[in-house]
Enzyme design. Structure first.
Site, short mmCIF file in Angstrom:
data_model
loop_
_atom_site.label_atom_id
_atom_site.label_comp_id
_atom_site.label_asym_id
_atom_site.label_seq_id
_atom_site.Cartn_x
_atom_site.Cartn_y
_atom_site.Cartn_z
N CYS A 55 24.46 -3.57 -15.69
CA CYS A 55 25.83 -4.07 -15.84
C CYS A 55 25.83 -5.55 -16.14
O CYS A 55 26.90 -6.16 -16.20
CB CYS A 55 26.64 -3.78 -14.58
SG CYS A 55 26.20 -4.84 -13.19
N CYS A 93 23.18 -8.89 -12.50
CA CYS A 93 22.05 -9.70 -12.02
C CYS A 93 21.88 -10.94 -12.89
O CYS A 93 21.49 -11.99 -12.41
CB CYS A 93 20.78 -8.87 -11.96
SG CYS A 93 20.82 -7.60 -10.66
N CYS A 106 22.94 -10.52 12.14
CA CYS A 106 24.39 -10.45 11.86
C CYS A 106 25.19 -11.38 12.78
O CYS A 106 24.95 -11.42 13.99
CB CYS A 106 24.86 -9.01 12.04
SG CYS A 106 26.61 -8.82 11.63
N CYS A 136 29.31 -10.47 2.70
CA CYS A 136 30.17 -9.31 2.91
C CYS A 136 30.72 -9.22 4.34
O CYS A 136 31.93 -9.12 4.54
CB CYS A 136 29.39 -8.03 2.55
SG CYS A 136 28.69 -8.10 0.89
N CYS A 187 28.57 -3.95 5.39
CA CYS A 187 27.42 -3.99 4.47
C CYS A 187 27.29 -2.62 3.83
O CYS A 187 27.29 -1.61 4.52
CB CYS A 187 26.15 -4.35 5.25
SG CYS A 187 24.61 -4.13 4.32
#
Lengths: 504, 309
Positions: free
Chosen positions: B52, B55, B225, B272, B279
């Site tokens: 797509c 990257c 986290c 995120c 995630c």
């Protein structure tokens, strides 16, 4: 006797496009756009959890993921019977708007401008700018080196008529380098509310998961200020100087003459009012957009599914090597007609609908500066001008939406997913009208069809044999040197094609 | 390094090769890489298969060094479909001349349509063939992102093209090259730039079993986290944008290896989970592979509710 030229691959666009043109008496007589890459997103989505869709469809395209995420949550919200709250609506506009800025800046400077500006002019640079001197020294070192292509990825290039005047070129090269930082800044600005880019995390049906805080508002505002300054002081003037240097491109690349926009940037919770309005222009006349008029032909596409289906009933059954087919793109048509989508369509429709005096003012001001009329906008250079004008307008609106945010208040409403349902998400990617058609059955995706901006623009001939908008725009383009068809490449790039999107 | 004699240079290269387990046969190749790095001219060829371009866009979000510095001080980006000025035949000529000369680093974005070669064509050549040619002539291959690394969404359940990761495809076709895998959807610019510079300066970094550099992919997202204390207190978010650990909304942090919580995205701006989004495991091998492992857990909750009522 027609001479056939293959431009394969067309670089400096997103994805895999080849263009084949037949030249007669120095001009393109026929053109064929070939989308060369297929993944099968619509098949992969089938049977999945509907909430997977806003994440999976973003991966259709790394340049305009936000728009796919938006179209998907809009389709789901229709199916779930919800609308986002005020903060949710505004934050979405701010994320989408930021990605417009990054996309328009990268399209002009890094994808298109090197077809016009003379990169070799850097050798004449005598000033003291550190970045320009580094670039100059680097080009010199490269030319003396043993690498296969010295100066790549900037060189080699087609021989052609590049912009005259060292100063104008040096300025544009400086802005090319600055533009790299500016487009990253636009992504950084979006990430404040999106979590990350490309492929945003926070978009969900009902709004966004990120919270609105004063700190985020201040940070977004500061970055936006820097971007608006770049757009006003660099991007717009550079487009003007390229436009002044290449007047013939206001006569080249005239498209199919029909324009379509679904509209974008919600101004009301139910998305019925949009900053950039929906509409169609056929034969110079503005009309209301009716989504029921969309169908997709596949006679010349590598699919064996039925032709002429509406997207809600659409199918994607691949058949590589199908006789007569030459592309992985379907051919979307509106009332059976090819339609151009993108900033030019949006700006024309906003201009003709006359609802926003600022749009009229910005367009009239730009046209005055260029000494052009609205008719001239339907051209390769007109598309660049419309894109730049839109970039400024969207950046200005981002400042307004930012002011309306309410820190501490929710940006998301909760929802339940029904056992079955349907929804259509209509939005605008930076490069044009984007629609997602969703059907849910037994809590799973039963059908998912995407009709994407470049599917419209780079579409092949329809079943009646009428070429797509880019194919039509190429017809009549003079080609001075068949080995280096820079004129055709310029026309194609003016549409900002995105092939990963177009085929998906 | 810039003032090394040739003898010192080869000794240094041998030491690096030994360190990175490449053996004596790899020495001349790495030596070449170091020489070209010293002059800022390490050739890199970038190919896009079923991708797509996300990257590539992510690479342009690199902050330090920024993209202009990367292009002028670290690598010589010989070919890149989205950035190369050279187009059409001229672009293919640059690409083919590089393949003929060999000894470049090959970065690959996107999966390979192994079962449907018509599903990706560049310069009238099936991408599958082009990739084999380009990989055979390369010093080493960097598989950039989830699709090149593990197949990604094009390789997910029900895909029609038989999409494979670059490693699977090259192995199947007996092209043996050192491969570094950089999963993530998209790749983080630091993971990519950090790996390229490491390869050029010090050789191949230490890799995990999947071929991903440990310096970026060693630890679980969950263990780093910012909401880990919520997890320990069993304070779970109940709906999107709620406070608390996102585990019950489907967060895949406990099975995903990446340093996002520490590194953050877009120049240290956010990531995120900080943005309230579970995630989705985009750097995990299982990313998006099965419909039975959805990203979010909303529907199950509703069904559970219905079943319980």
């Amino acid at each position: 006797m027609a001479e056939k030229i293959e431009i394969d691959p067309i670089t400096r666009i997103e994805g895999h496009l080849a263009v084949s043109v037949e030249v007669e008496e120095g001009r393109v007589a026929r053109a064929f756009c070939k989308g060369e890459m297929f993944r099968g997103f619509e098949l992969i989505l089938k049977g999945r959890d509907p909430l997977d869709a806003q994440q999976i469809t973003q991966r259709i395209c790394g340049v305009c993921p936000v728009s796919h995420g938006m179209a998907s949550v809009l389709a789901q919200e229709q199916a779930y019977g919800i609308t986002p709250n005020e903060n949710g609506r505004l934050v979405r506009n701010l994320i989408l708007g930021a990605n417009y800025l990054q996309s328009h800046i990268i399209h002009f400077y890094h994808l298109s401008a090197v077809d016009f500006i003379d990169l070799e002019a850097i050798a004449q640079y005598q000033g003291k700018d550190a970045a320009l001197n580094e670039f100059k020294a680097w080009v010199g070192t490269q030319k003396a080196s043993s690498v296969v292509a010295p100066g790549a990825p900037f060189l080699p290039r087609y021989a052609g008529d590049y912009l005259d005047g060292t100063d104008a070129n040096i300025t544009a090269i400086k802005h090319y380098l600055e533009g790299l930082r500016m487009r990253a800044l636009a992504h950084q600005m979006a990430a404040l509310f999106a979590g990350k880019l490309p492929h945003v995390a926070s978009l969900v049906p009902g709004g966004v998961t990120e919270r609105v805080t004063t700190q985020k508002i201040a940070a977004y505002g500061a970055m936006l200020q820097e971007l608006r300054s770049f757009i006003n002081r660099s991007y717009l003037p550079d487009v003007m100087s390229v436009a002044a240097g290449f007047p013939s491109y206001f006569k080249l690349g005239k498209g199919c003459g029909n324009f379509l926009a679904y509209g974008a940037f919600a101004e009301s919770a139910d998305n019925s009012r949009k900053y950039l309005p929906a509409g169609v222009v056929i034969g110079g006349r503005l009309a209301e957009f009716d989504p029921r008029q969309i169908t997709e032909d596949v006679k010349y596409s590598y699919y064996q599914s039925a032709s002429g289906l509406a997207p809600a009933a659409g199918q994607t059954v691949p058949r590589p090597g199908k006789p007569d087919a030459y592309t992985w793109l379907k051919a979307p048509r509106y009332k059976g007609m090819a339609m151009e989508v993108g900033p030019l369509s949006r700006i024309l429709i906003a201009y003709l609908s006359g609802t926003d005096p600022e749009v009229r003012q910005a367009v009239d001001h730009g046209l005055n500066q260029l000494n052009r009329s609205t008719e001239d906008l339907d051209s390769a250079m007109g598309r660049h001008a419309a894109r730049a004008i839109e970039c400024k307008l969207v950046a200005d609106q981002c400042a307004r939406w930012l002011d309306q945010l309410k820190p501490g208040e929710p940006a998301c409403v909760d929802f339940t997913i029904p056992r079955s349902g349907q929804g259509v998400g209509l939005c605008e990617a930076p490069r044009g009208a984007l629609g997602h058609w969703l059907a849910i059955d037994d809590y799973k995706i039963a059908s998912y069809q995407c009709v994407v901006p470049t599917t419209w623009n780079c579409s092949p001939k329809d079943d009646q044999g009428h070429p797509g908008p880019v194919e039509q725009a190429l017809i009549g383009t003079p080609i001075a040197n068949a080995a280096q068809p820079i004129e055709a490449a310029r026309v194609v790039r003016s549409f900002d094609p995105c092939l990963a999107c177009a085929v998906h | 390094m810039f003032s090394m004699t040739r003898r010192q240079f080869m000794t240094y290269s041998a030491r690096l090769a030994a360190m990175t387990g490449l053996g004596a046969s790899a020495v001349p190749k790495i030596g070449l890489a170091l020489q070209s790095l010293a002059s800022g001219q390490a050739p890199l060829v970038w190919l896009q298969g079923q991708s797509c371009s996300g990257c590539s866009v992510s690479l342009l979000n690199a902050a330090h060094p920024d993209p202009a510095s990367i292009l002028m001080r670290y690598i010589s980006l010989q070919f890149h479909g989205t950035l190369s000025t050279a187009t059409g035949d001229l672009g293919m000529a640059v690409l083919n001349a590089n393949i003929k000369q060999g000894n470049y680093l090959l970065a690959v974005e996107g999966s390979v349509p192994a079962a449907m070669p018509e599903a990706c064509v560049i310069g009238a050549e099936p991408y599958n063939k082009l990739l084999l040619r380009a990989a055979s002539a390369a010093q080493a291959v960097v598989a950039v992102g989830a699709c090149a690394g593990f197949g990604g969404i094009p390789g997910a359940e029900n895909n029609p093209t038989g999409a494979l990761s670059v490693k699977e495809f090259l192995n199947k076709n007996q092209v043996g090259k050192p491969i570094i895998v950089l999963p993530g959807c998209p790749v983080h610019p630091d993971w990519l730039v950090g790996t390229l510079v490491h390869v050029l300066k010090f050789g191949v970094p230490s890799l995990n079993a999947d071929g991903a550099p440990l310096m970026f992919y060693e630890r679980l997202v969950h263990d780093q986290c910012p909401r880990f204390s919520d997890y320990e207190r069993e304070h779970f978010a109940r709906f999107f944008s709620d406070e608390g650990c996102l585990f019950k909304l489907g967060c895949l942090g406990p099975v995903t290896h990446a340093d996002c919580p520490k590194r953050l995205w877009n120049s240290g701006t956010n990531f995120c989970i900080n943005a309230g989004a579970p995630c989705i495991g985009c750097s995990a091998k299982t990313f998006a592979q099965k419909a039975s492992l959805p990203f979010f857990r909303k529907v199950e909750q509703i069904k559970d509710k219905a079943a319980g009522a």
